[in-house]
Write an enzyme that holds these catalytic residues in place. Structure first.
Site, PDB file in Angstrom:
ATOM      1  NE  ARG A   1      -6.065  -3.163 -16.882  1.00  0.00           N
ATOM      2  CZ  ARG A   1      -6.399  -2.145 -16.106  1.00  0.00           C
ATOM      3  NH1 ARG A   1      -5.551  -1.175 -15.869  1.00  0.00           N
ATOM      4  NH2 ARG A   1      -7.583  -2.090 -15.532  1.00  0.00           N
TER       5      ARG A   1
ATOM      6  N   GLY B   1     -11.178  -0.974  -9.609  1.00  0.00           N
ATOM      7  CA  GLY B   1      -9.977  -0.341  -9.090  1.00  0.00           C
ATOM      8  C   GLY B   1     -10.256   0.367  -7.784  1.00  0.00           C
ATOM      9  NE  ARG B   2     -11.279   5.270  -9.750  1.00  0.00           N
ATOM     10  CZ  ARG B   2     -11.845   6.072 -10.643  1.00  0.00           C
ATOM     11  NH1 ARG B   2     -11.696   7.364 -10.536  1.00  0.00           N
ATOM     12  NH2 ARG B   2     -12.536   5.568 -11.640  1.00  0.00           N
TER      13      ARG B   2
ATOM     14  CD  GLN C   1      -0.748  -4.150 -14.953  1.00  0.00           C
ATOM     15  OE1 GLN C   1      -0.401  -3.289 -14.157  1.00  0.00           O
ATOM     16  NE2 GLN C   1      -1.743  -3.963 -15.810  1.00  0.00           N
TER      17      GLN C   1
ATOM     18  CE1 TYR D   1       3.264   4.340 -17.508  1.00  0.00           C
ATOM     19  CE2 TYR D   1       1.334   2.936 -17.297  1.00  0.00           C
ATOM     20  CZ  TYR D   1       2.082   4.024 -16.870  1.00  0.00           C
ATOM     21  OH  TYR D   1       1.646   4.793 -15.830  1.00  0.00           O
TER      22      TYR D   1
HETATM   23  C1  LIG Z   1      -4.127   4.538  -7.641  1.00  0.00           C
HETATM   24  C2  LIG Z   1      -4.243   3.906  -9.009  1.00  0.00           C
HETATM   25  C3  LIG Z   1      -3.208   3.146  -9.467  1.00  0.00           C
HETATM   26  C4  LIG Z   1      -3.307   2.495 -10.726  1.00  0.00           C
HETATM   27  N1  LIG Z   1      -2.293   1.666 -11.124  1.00  0.00           N
HETATM   28  C5  LIG Z   1      -2.437   0.915 -12.250  1.00  0.00           C
HETATM   29  C6  LIG Z   1      -1.480  -0.073 -12.588  1.00  0.00           C
HETATM   30  O1  LIG Z   1      -0.503  -0.315 -11.867  1.00  0.00           O
HETATM   31  N2  LIG Z   1      -1.685  -0.769 -13.733  1.00  0.00           N
HETATM   32  C7  LIG Z   1      -2.757  -0.538 -14.557  1.00  0.00           C
HETATM   33  O2  LIG Z   1      -2.885  -1.205 -15.594  1.00  0.00           O
HETATM   34  N3  LIG Z   1      -3.699   0.382 -14.232  1.00  0.00           N
HETATM   35  C8  LIG Z   1      -3.570   1.087 -13.098  1.00  0.00           C
HETATM   36  N4  LIG Z   1      -4.560   1.962 -12.728  1.00  0.00           N
HETATM   37  C9  LIG Z   1      -5.821   2.011 -13.489  1.00  0.00           C
HETATM   38  C10 LIG Z   1      -6.852   1.091 -12.847  1.00  0.00           C
HETATM   39  O3  LIG Z   1      -6.472  -0.275 -12.990  1.00  0.00           O
HETATM   40  C11 LIG Z   1      -8.224   1.258 -13.484  1.00  0.00           C
HETATM   41  O4  LIG Z   1      -8.099   1.077 -14.865  1.00  0.00           O
HETATM   42  C12 LIG Z   1      -8.831   2.638 -13.195  1.00  0.00           C
HETATM   43  O5  LIG Z   1      -8.715   2.990 -11.837  1.00  0.00           O
HETATM   44  C13 LIG Z   1     -10.311   2.679 -13.596  1.00  0.00           C
HETATM   45  O6  LIG Z   1     -11.030   1.687 -12.881  1.00  0.00           O
HETATM   46  P1  LIG Z   1     -11.953   2.066 -11.589  1.00  0.00           P
HETATM   47  O7  LIG Z   1     -12.913   3.113 -12.078  1.00  0.00           O
HETATM   48  O8  LIG Z   1     -12.619   0.788 -11.217  1.00  0.00           O
HETATM   49  O9  LIG Z   1     -11.052   2.624 -10.535  1.00  0.00           O
HETATM   50  C14 LIG Z   1      -4.461   2.671 -11.513  1.00  0.00           C
HETATM   51  C15 LIG Z   1      -5.508   3.464 -11.037  1.00  0.00           C
HETATM   52  C16 LIG Z   1      -5.409   4.078  -9.796  1.00  0.00           C
HETATM   53  C17 LIG Z   1      -6.576   4.896  -9.286  1.00  0.00           C
END
Ligand SMILES: Cc1cc2nc3c(=O)[nH]c(=O)nc-3n(C[C@H](O)[C@H](O)[C@H](O)COP(=O)(O)O)c2cc1C
Length: 374
Positions: free
Chosen positions: A239, A330-331, A107, A192
Site C-alpha cells: 500500500r 473504509g468507512r 497489513q 509511517y
Molecule cells: C478508523 C480508521 C482507521 C484506519 N486505519 C488504517 C490502517 O490501519 N491502515 C491503513 O493503511 N489505513 C487506515 N485508514 C485509512 C483507510 O484505509 C482509508 O484509506 C480511508 O478511510 C479512506 O477511505 P474511505 O473514504 O473509503 O474511508 C484508516 C481509516 C479510518 C477511518
C-alpha cells in the site's frame, strides 16, 4: 441479490485474480485500525473475529494495520503478528473469515516516528532521521484510558537495525501465513516508517538509504523482498499513498519514488498495488485520486486497488475505465458489513459513527445492522 457470475455486467461484481488470491468481487475492505486488541500484548480477540467474519463478503479483506515488532507500535490496543499468542489470536479471526466464505490478508505495519516511548520501554521511536514533526501523534494508555499525545522525539535507525527490521517484515509474513491469512499487505503509506524513508523532507540520510530516489525506496524494496523470500510474491500486496499530506510528510515531487516502486513491484509479480487517497479521511474532502493517478502515470502493470471516499458510481467508473482493478472501501464498509450487496443492489447505507472508530467494545463495531429484507 449479489450475483457473482464472471459475466456479471456490474464491474464491482466481476471476479479478480490477484497473484495466488482469487477475489469473487472487487469490493474490498480497506485496512482500518479499530484498536480493540488486548494491550500491551496486542492479541486479537474473539470480538475481532466476529467483526471480520461479518465482512466476509468482501472480495478481499485487508486487516487493520498489524505491528511487526514491539518497536513498530505507535498506538495502544493495536494487534501484532510477532508473538505466538498473537498468531493464535489471529488464527481464530482467519478461521472465522474462512468459515464465512471470505479471504483476508494481514497489513504489516511499522509506525516509525509516529510513536511514543511508553509503547516500547527502553527505546525511542525510530525513523529515517531524528527529525520530529508536530503533526505526529501517538495513542497511548493512561490509567486504562486511551489518550492522543505528541509523538516522542525519534532517533535515526542504524543500518544494522534496518537489516533486522527487514528481517522482521519477512518473519511477520511467515507468521501471518501460519496464522491462516491468505497473504499480507505491506504498509508503505500514511507517513509511517517506510514512507518516512521515501520522503525527502523527512529522510536526510547520507548512507545507502537516503539521498537519491533509488536510496529512498531501498528500505521498502528490501522489506518487500524479505517478505517474498519467505512467502513468494503471489500473496503480497503493497500500500502506498503518494500524496499523503499528514504526519509531517510533505514531498514536493512524489512521482519518481512512487513510480519506481510501482515498476519494481510489477517486475516482482506482486499480487497487487494498493494506492490510497487517505487525505479524504480527515474531512471527506474532494478526492485527490485524479492527481494521484497523474503522478503514477500508469507505471504499475499489476492489479491495482484504489481507495479514498469512493461511492458505487465512482468505483464502477474507475474499474470500467481500467484505472482500478478493485476498490477498497473504509468507512462505508466499517458501517455496512454487507457492503458488496448494498452497492450491487443500490440499497441505502448505514452511517459510520467516528466516536466509536478507535477502541471500545461491540458498540459501533459489530452492531452495525445487515440489510433486512422485507
Ligand atoms: C478508523 C480508521 C482507521 C484506519 N486505519 C488504517 C490502517 O490501519 N491502515 C491503513 O493503511 N489505513 C487506515 N485508514 C485509512 C483507510 O484505509 C482509508 O484509506 C480511508 O478511510 C479512506 O477511505 P474511505 O473514504 O473509503 O474511508 C484508516 C481509516 C479510518 C477511518
Amino acid at each position: 441479490m449479489v450475483c457473482m457470475e464472471p459475466t456479471s455486467p456490474d464491474p464491482l461484481l466481476r471476479p479478480l485474480k490477484l497473484g495466488e488470491i482469487s477475489a469473487p468481487n472487487r469490493v474490498f475492505l480497506a485496512p482500518l485500525t479499530r484498536s480493540r486488541a488486548t494491550d500491551p500484548a496486542g492479541v486479537p480477540t474473539p470480538l475481532m473475529a466476529k467483526y471480520y467474519a461479518q465482512r466476509a463478503s468482501a472480495g478481499l479483506i485487508v486487516s487493520e494495520a498489524t505491528n511487526i515488532s514491539e518497536l513498530a507500535r505507535g498506538y495502544a490496543w493495536t494487534p501484532g503478528i510477532y508473538t505466538p499468542e498473537q498468531i493464535a489470536g489471529w488464527r481464530v479471526v482467519t478461521d472465522a473469515v474462512h468459515a464465512a466464505g471470505g479471504r483476508i490478508v494481514c497489513q504489516l505495519w511499522h509506525t516509525g516516528r509516529v510513536s511514543h516511548d511508553s509503547l516500547h520501554p527502553g527505546s525511542a521511536p525510530v525513523s529515517s532521521s531524528a527529525a520530529r514533526s508536530d503533526q505526529c501523534q501517538a495513542f497511548i494508555k493512561v490509567d486504562g484510558q486511551g489518550q492522543r499525545v505528541a509523538a516522542s522525539p525519534p532517533r535515526a535507525i542504524t543500518a544494522e537495525e534496518i537489516s533486522s527490521t527487514v528481517e522482521q517484515y519477512g518473519m511477520a509474513a511467515e507468521n501471518a501465513l501460519e496464522a491462516g491469512f491468505d497473504g499480507v499487505e505491506i504498509h508503505g503509506a500514511n507517513g509511517y516508517l517506510l514512507q518516512q524513508f521515501i520522503t525527502p523532507n523527512v529522510n536526510d540520510r547520507t548512507d545507502a538509504y537516503g539521498g537519491d530516489v533509488n536510496n529512498r525506496v531501498r528500505f521498502t524494496l528490501n522489506a518487500v523482498d524479505s517478505v517474498i523470500d519467505r512467502i513468494g510474491p503471489g500473496r503480497v500486496g503493497l500500500r502506498i499513498s503518494p500524496l499523503f499530506p499528514f504526519n509531517g510528510i510533505a514531498d514536493p515531487d512524489p512521482g519518481p519514488a512512487h513510480r519506481l516502486i510501482a515498476t519494481e513491484m510489477s517486475d516482482r509479480n506482486l499480487a497487487y498495488l494498493h494506492i490510497a487517497d487517505t487525505a479524504t479521511m480527515a474531512s471527506n474532502s474532494t478526492s485527490l485520486m485524479p492527481e494521484i493517478l497523474a503522478v503514477m502515470q500508469n507505471s504499475a502493470s499489476l492489479p491495482v486497488v484504489l481507495n479514498g471516499a469512493y461511492d458505487a458510481d465512482r468505483a464502477r467508473a474507475d474499474i470500467a475505465s481500467g484505472a482500478a482493478d478493485a476498490i477498497a472501501f473504509g468507512r462505508a464498509f466499517l458501517a455496512n458489513p454487507d457492503l458488496p450487496r448494498r452497492l450491487a443492489d443500490g440499497l441505502s447505507l448505514n452511517k459510520p459513527d467516528p466516536r466509536t472508530f478507535y477502541g471500545g467494545d461491540d458498540l459501533g463495531y459489530t452492531d452495525y445492522p445487515f440489510w433486512q429484507d422485507e
